[in-house]
Design an enzyme around this catalytic site. Structure first.
Site, PDB file in Angstrom:
ATOM      1  N   THR A  94      58.422  82.333  38.880  1.00  0.00           N
ATOM      2  CA  THR A  94      57.934  82.341  40.275  1.00  0.00           C
ATOM      3  C   THR A  94      56.670  81.500  40.444  1.00  0.00           C
ATOM      4  O   THR A  94      56.404  80.977  41.528  1.00  0.00           O
ATOM      5  CB  THR A  94      57.667  83.810  40.694  1.00  0.00           C
ATOM      6  OG1 THR A  94      58.893  84.521  40.564  1.00  0.00           O
ATOM      7  CG2 THR A  94      57.134  83.919  42.094  1.00  0.00           C
TER       8      THR A  94
ATOM      9  N   HIS B 271      66.667  76.498  49.465  1.00  0.00           N
ATOM     10  CA  HIS B 271      67.917  75.726  49.464  1.00  0.00           C
ATOM     11  C   HIS B 271      68.849  76.174  50.589  1.00  0.00           C
ATOM     12  O   HIS B 271      68.950  77.374  50.874  1.00  0.00           O
ATOM     13  CB  HIS B 271      68.640  75.902  48.126  1.00  0.00           C
ATOM     14  CG  HIS B 271      67.892  75.297  46.970  1.00  0.00           C
ATOM     15  ND1 HIS B 271      67.814  73.931  46.787  1.00  0.00           N
ATOM     16  CD2 HIS B 271      67.194  75.860  45.961  1.00  0.00           C
ATOM     17  CE1 HIS B 271      67.089  73.692  45.696  1.00  0.00           C
ATOM     18  NE2 HIS B 271      66.703  74.843  45.180  1.00  0.00           N
TER      19      HIS B 271
END
Ligand SMILES: Cc1cc2nc3c(=O)[nH]c(=O)nc-3n(C[C@H](O)[C@H](O)[C@H](O)COP(=O)(O)OP(=O)(O)OC[C@H]3O[C@@H](n4cnc5c(N)ncnc54)[C@H](O)[C@@H]3O)c2cc1C
Length: 462
Positions: free
Chosen positions: A41, A49
Site C-alpha cells: 500500500t 484502474h
C-alpha cells in the site's frame, strides 16, 4: 474479547476496518510495523484502474469495476487526493492493436463504462506528448489516480474514530482455534481473542493462513521499481499512459500522481525475498527505455527519488478471498487491489455476516475523520519548504488517528520530505517536533520504527 481481529494494516485491512466500524462490533487491527501502510500500500502506482485487465468472471474483475465506481465518493468523504484523469493503453503494431481490441471487448464484458478505441492520430490529439509511432489506443475515461497510503491512513483513522483499536509493532506469530473463536498471539507475547479473524497480511497472508490451518495457497513477491519526478513535470501527460499488458503485468506507465508529481514504472520481476525492496541499475534502465517508447520528452532530469514496491502474487491467479469457521483470508491481493479495496471491504463484511456477525448498524457512525487542530500560529511556521508544510500540519499528523510516530509516518501524512530536497532541509526539524510532541528524547526518534534511529549519540552536551 473482540468481535473481529484484522491482521495487517494496509489498504485492504484499513478499508475492511472502516466498513466494520459502521456496525456494533469491536475490531482490533494488528500490524507488525511501527505504522500503517508500510507494505504494498505504501509503494505502488496509485492508479484507480477502470477494470478491463482482469479476466471476465474473476473476483478481480468484479472487485475492480465496483471499487472503481465507489472510489471517488470514498476519497472525497475521507479527504484523500483523487482525480478521475482517465487512462490510455497504447499499441505500436498490428499484434498490439489486436490486444487493444481484446482489452476493449473484455472491458465491455466486465461492465466498464465509456471505453473507446482510438486511432493513433485521435490519441495524439487528446494527449499530445504520446509517441508518434502509436497505431491505436484504448481510452478509459473512468480510470483515476489516488494517493494509496493516504487512503489507507484515512480509512484506518475513520475506523479508529468510530471505535476500532490499532496495535502497531504487533507481529502475529500464532493463531489457535478456541471454543468461541480464535486466540491470536504476537511475537512480543501479547495475546488477543476474537470471534472472527480477517487475514490481510499481504505478502505474508499465506503464512498467516497456514498458522490458522486455513491455508493451501502461496504468495510470492514480484518487485516493481519506480522513478518519481518533481511536481514541475507533473503535467507532462494528463492521462495515465499504459503500454499493452504482458503476462507479467500492466507494463511500464507514465502518469501524473494525485499529488501532482509524475510517476514512471513499474518494472515486474519475480524475486525470492519478501523484504527485498532494492532498486537496481537494470530496473531503472528498463523504466527509462519503457517510458521513452510511449511518451516524448520525459524529463528524466526531474527525477527526485526511486523506490520499489512488492506485489503479492497469489498461486491461484485471482484474489484469494474466502471464509471458513469465521476465519477470512484476503490473500494474493495484487493489482488492482488498491482500486478494489472498497469493494473487497463490502465483500468481506458480507462473508462475516454470513459467518454469524450481527449486522446491527451504529446510529452515530462518522464516515469521515476527526482532524486534530494545532494552535493557529503553528500553521504560520513552514517546516518543509519544498512542499510548503507547516509545523501545525505536522503536529496535527502526530495527534490525528492513526497517529504518526516516526519520520516516515509524518512524511506520508503531510508530504513533508517528499519534495525536491527529499527531507534534506526539514528532517531535523520534523524530528524535533516528533520528540517534543511525543515526549521522546531526540535520540529515540526513528525513521520508521525501532532500529532506524536517526541519531547515534550526542556530540556536544549543553
Ligand atoms: C508495484 C505495485 C504496483 C501496484 N499498482 C497498483 C495500482 O496502480 N492500482 C491498484 O489498484 N493496485 C496496485 N497495486 C496493488 C496494491 O498496491 C495492493 O493490492 C494493495 O496495496 C494490497 O494491500 P494489502 O493491504 O493487501 O497489503 P499490504 O499493503 O502489503 O499490507 C499488508 C500488511 O500486513 C502486515 N503484516 C504482514 N505480516 C504480518 C504479521 N505477521 N502480523 C501483523 N501484520 C502483518 C504488513 O506489515 C502490511 O502492513 C500495486 C502493487 C504493487 C506492489
Amino acid at each position: 474479547m473482540y468481535d473481529v481481529i484484522i491482521i495487517g494494516a494496509g489498504v485492504i485491512g484499513g478499508m475492511i476496518a472502516r466498513e466494520l466500524s459502521k456496525y456494533k462490533v469491536s475490531t482490533a487491527l494488528l500490524e507488525k510495523e511501527n505504522d500503517v501502510a508500510r507494505g504494498a500500500t505504501g509503494a505502488n502506482s496509485g492508479i484507480v484502474h477502470a477494470g478491463f485487465d482482469a479476466k471476465e468472471g474473476s473476483l478481480k474483475a468484479k472487485m475492480n469495476v465496483l471499487g472503481c465506481s465507489l472510489m471517488e465518493d470514498i476519497a472525497k468523504t475521507l479527504g484523500v487526493h483523487y482525480r478521475k484523469n482517465g487512462s490510455i493503453v497504447v499499441a505500436f503494431d498490428e499484434e498490439q492493436d489486436a490486444t487493444v481490441k481484446a482489452l476493449y471487448e473484455r472491458g465491455v464484458k466486465n461492465g466498464v463504462p465509456e471505453l473507446r478505441i482510438l486511432t493513433g492520430d485521435e490519441a495524439m490529439e487528446i494527449e499530445p506528448k504520446l509517441s508518434k509511432n502509436i497505431t491505436s489506443a484504448l481510452l478509459a475515461p473512468t480510470a483515476g489516480i489516488i494517493c494509496p497510503y493516504s487512503l489507507a491512513i484515512a480509512s484506518i483513522g475513520c475506523a479508529m474514530d468510530n471505535g476500532a483499536s490499532l496495535f502497531t509493532n504487533c507481529e502475529v506469530c500464532g493463531i489457535e482455534k478456541t471454543k468461541d473463536g480464535y486466540k491470536v498471539t504476537a511475537k512480543d507475547g501479547r495475546a488477543f481473542e476474537s470471534r472472527f479473524v480477517v487475514n490481510c497480511a499481504g505478502l505474508y497472508s499465506d503464512k498467516i493462513a497456514d498458522l490458522a490451518g486455513k491455508g493451501g495457497f502461496k504468495v510470492h513477491p514480484r518487485s516493481g521499481e519506480y522513478m518519481l519526478c518533481d511536481k514541475d513535470a507533473g503535467e507532462l501527460v494528463n492521462l495515465t499512459v499504459f503500454k499493452v499488458p504482458t503476462k507479467m503485468g500492466k507494463g511500464i506507465l507514465v502518469s501524473p500522481t494525485a499529488d501532482g508529481n509524475l510517476i514512471l514504472g513499474p518494472t515486474s520481476t519475480d524475486i525470492e525475498d519478501k523484504e527485498d525492496r532494492r532498486t537496481t541499475e537494470e530496473g531503472l534502465e528498463q523504466i527509462v527505455r519503457g517510458v521513452n517508447e510511449s511518451v516524448d520528452d520525459v524529463p528524466l532530469r526531474a527525477v527526485i527519488t526511486s523506490f520499489t514496491g512488492l506485489r503479492s502474487v497469489g498461486s491461484t491467479g485471482d484474489f484469494i478471498i474466502n471464509e471458513s469457521e469465521g476465519f477470512v483470508n484476503c490473500g494474493g491481493v495484487e493489482s488492482p487491489g488498491l482500486t478494489s479495496s472498497p469493494a473487497i471491504a463490502i465483500y468481506v463484511r458480507n462473508l462475516l455476516i454470513g459467518a454469524g456477525m450481527e449486522p446491527d448498524l451504529k446510529e452515530d457512525w462518522n464516515p469521515g475523520r476527526k482532524i486534530f487542530k494545532a494552535e493557529p500560529k503553528k500553521y504560520g511556521r513552514i517546516i518543509c519548504r519544498c512542499e510548503t508544510i507547516s509545523e501545525g500540519e505536522i503536529i496535527s499528523a502526530i495527534h490525528t488517528n492513526p497517529p504518526a510516530k516516526d519520520i516516515d509516518g509524518v512524511k506520508k501524512r503531510t508530504r513533508s520530505g517528499m519534495g525536491r530536497c527529499q527531507g534534506g532541509f526539514c528532517q531535523p526539524f520534523v524530528a524535533e517536533i516528533i520528540a517534543r510532541e511525543l515526549s521522546l528524547d531526540l535520540l529515540q526518534v526513528t525513521k520508521s520504527g525501532l532500529g532506524s534511529e536517526l541519531l547515534t549519540g550526542r556530540t556536544k552536551e549543553v
